[in-house]
Design a protein around this motif. Structure first.
Motif, short mmCIF file in Angstrom:
data_model
loop_
_atom_site.label_atom_id
_atom_site.label_comp_id
_atom_site.label_asym_id
_atom_site.label_seq_id
_atom_site.Cartn_x
_atom_site.Cartn_y
_atom_site.Cartn_z
N GLY A 142 30.08 36.66 54.06
CA GLY A 142 31.02 35.63 53.66
C GLY A 142 31.73 35.85 52.35
N TYR A 143 31.37 36.88 51.60
CA TYR A 143 32.01 37.13 50.32
C TYR A 143 33.36 37.80 50.54
CZ TYR A 143 32.78 39.03 45.65
OH TYR A 143 33.32 39.35 44.44
N VAL A 144 34.40 37.29 49.90
CA VAL A 144 35.76 37.83 50.05
C VAL A 144 36.03 38.82 48.93
CG1 VAL A 144 38.21 37.29 50.14
CG2 VAL A 144 36.55 35.72 51.16
N MET A 145 36.31 40.06 49.31
CA MET A 145 36.64 41.10 48.32
C MET A 145 38.14 41.16 48.16
SD MET A 145 34.10 44.29 49.21
CE MET A 145 34.92 45.29 47.97
N LYS A 146 38.60 41.07 46.94
CA LYS A 146 40.03 41.19 46.64
C LYS A 146 40.34 42.65 46.31
CE LYS A 146 40.20 36.52 44.68
NZ LYS A 146 40.47 35.73 43.46
N SER A 147 41.44 43.15 46.87
CA SER A 147 41.85 44.55 46.67
C SER A 147 40.67 45.50 46.85
CB SER A 147 42.47 44.73 45.28
OG SER A 147 43.59 43.90 45.12
N PRO A 148 40.04 45.49 48.03
CA PRO A 148 38.82 46.30 48.19
C PRO A 148 39.06 47.80 48.14
CG PRO A 148 39.55 45.43 50.29
CD PRO A 148 40.42 44.80 49.25
N GLY A 149 40.29 48.24 48.46
CA GLY A 149 40.54 49.66 48.56
C GLY A 149 41.00 50.33 47.30
N VAL A 150 40.97 49.64 46.18
CA VAL A 150 41.41 50.23 44.92
C VAL A 150 40.67 49.53 43.79
CG1 VAL A 150 43.36 48.64 44.68
CG2 VAL A 150 43.44 50.87 43.55
N ILE A 151 40.39 50.25 42.73
CA ILE A 151 39.69 49.66 41.60
C ILE A 151 40.63 48.80 40.78
CG2 ILE A 151 38.45 50.16 39.46
CD1 ILE A 151 37.36 52.66 40.82
N ALA A 152 41.83 49.32 40.46
CA ALA A 152 42.81 48.59 39.65
C ALA A 152 44.16 48.66 40.35
CB ALA A 152 42.90 49.16 38.24
N ASP A 153 44.55 47.59 41.02
CA ASP A 153 45.81 47.56 41.76
C ASP A 153 46.92 47.08 40.81
OD1 ASP A 153 47.56 47.79 43.86
OD2 ASP A 153 47.06 45.85 44.73
N VAL A 154 47.37 47.96 39.95
CA VAL A 154 48.33 47.60 38.91
C VAL A 154 49.76 47.80 39.41
CG1 VAL A 154 46.75 48.08 37.03
CG2 VAL A 154 48.20 49.91 37.90
N GLY A 155 50.69 47.06 38.82
CA GLY A 155 52.08 47.12 39.26
C GLY A 155 52.82 48.35 38.80
#
Length: 399
Positions: A142-155
């Motif tokens: 049930g835990y939702v991972m944000k941006s799971p495929g990258v450590i720092a999803d910077v712009g």
């Protein structure tokens, strides 16, 4: 949102950002260890591939660790060689057990700093490269991972990559200067001129990509390619046929950008035919001549880590990253098991570039230094500028 089962016994008052930080630490730990493992086995792959190219036998004797050792007088470990897959462990032990010798005439502070500065930038760059889908994923508990495929999803992903990668030149320059020896000094000077020259062309080569995509975020670049075709293979797209005919019109400048970036990547990683900073036939060993044991190993591993990072960037910018040319995978992006599939796809594409790096090293001879600089400033740089102009013209015509 419920916390993961791992934290089930912790007080409910703990904020959710604690779980996010813990998740990021896990990703950093896993990714760094995967990269270090890839570095070790890339070295072995180079030895095996070069042996195949030269029609000889590469390392194939060192197998499972402790092979042949009797445990408690009951069981003897089998002596399986497993194609020499234990060789990286033997190499690591060799470097760790060798004498750590520092010459008396060096500047010790900078002499010790240089190996770390050559290795760390390559590991930091990995943090912004998306190795899987960056869509939120709900794990089985049930835990939702944000941006799971990258450590720092910077712009500013690609700008950050170039900013961090450019720091590696300081390690080589410091190694050459602090050694107080003529051969390392010449290697450091060569490297500074070479890396600065080709960084200019490398930076210019990616401008057409972001003119087309209008975004510097690397995860968005992959999403664009999954919908509009891979940069250099526009027919590889999620869904067939590709209705966005503009991707085919822009294929020529994208291909030119890919070729320029590829050539610049060889120069940036000091790989043959651009290994002038460490050419053994001229400079004994170049900037790391005075180094031994683990200090030398850090330079050695830093070169392979930089090669892996360059391969990751090329996969991200030109080969669609973790995406697949199929409509099916689009429905997988929020599934938890996509965290296992997409990284494998990404690694498979990356390994193709690594094999290409190795193949070129054992195929082409080294350039002369004047040829190296002439290629960078007189050939690649003008083509990069012309490619930007061509991209702008095509965008204006089809826009």
């Amino acid at each position: 949102m419920t916390p993961p089962l791992l934290f089930a016994d912790m007080p409910a008052s703990i904020p959710l950002w604690v779980f996010d930080v813990f998740t990021d630490l896990i990703k950093i730990f896993v990714l760094v260890n995967i990269i270090l493992g890839l570095v070790s086995y890339t070295v072995m792959a180079e030895r095996r591939i070069s042996a195949a190219i030269q029609d000889r036998i590469g390392p194939n004797r060192v197998g499972i660790p402790l092979g042949g050792v009797n445990i408690l007088g009951i069981f003897t470990m089998p002596k399986w060689t497993w194609w020499g897959l234990g060789q990286p462990l033997a190499d690591a032990l060799k470097f760790m057990l060798k004498e750590e010798f520092t010459p008396a005439h060096v500047n010790k502070l900078y002499f010790w700093m240089a190996p770390a500065m050559a290795m760390v930038p390559a590991l930091l760059t990995i943090c912004v490269i998306p190795f899987s889908s960056t869509h939120a994923v709900t794990l089985p508990w049930g835990y939702v991972m944000k941006s799971p495929g990258v450590i720092a999803d910077v712009g500013i992903g690609v700008l950050l990559v170039f900013a961090i990668a450019s720091l590696s030149v300081y390690g080589i320059v410091l190694a050459g200067w602090s050694s107080n020896s003529k051969y390392p000094f010449l290697g450091g000077i060569r490297s500074s001129a070479q890396m600065i020259s080709y960084e200019v062309s490398m930076g210019l080569s990616v401008i057409p990509i972001f003119l087309v995509m209008g975004n510097l975020r690397l995860s968005d670049v992959i999403d664009y390619q999954s919908a509009n075709g891979w940069t250099v293979l526009p027919f590889m797209v999620s869904g067939w046929p590709l209705h966005n005919w503009q991707s085919y019109v822009l294929w020529i400048p994208m291909l030119v950008s890919f070729i320029i970036f590829l050539v610049a990547a060889f120069a940036e990683t000091n790989r043959l035919p651009f290994d002038l900073p460490e050419s053994e036939t001229e400079l004994v060993g170049g900037y790391h001549t005075e180094y031994s044991a683990m200090k030398f190993a850090l330079f050695f591993l830093g070169e392979y880590a930089a090669m892996i990072v360059a391969s990751c960037i090329m996969v991200t910018l030109f080969l669609g990253g973790w995406s697949l040319p199929s409509t099916t995978y689009m429905s997988w992006q929020t599934e938890w098991w996509s965290l296992l599939i997409y990284p494998v796809v990404f690694l498979a594409k990356m390994c193709l570039f690594i094999v290409f790096f190795i193949w070129i090293r054992w195929t082409l001879p080294r350039f002369r230094y004047d040829q190296l600089m002439g290629l960078g400033w007189k050939c690649i740089l003008p083509i990069s500028l012309a490619n930007i102009v061509l991209t702008c013209i095509l965008l204006a015509l089809i826009g």
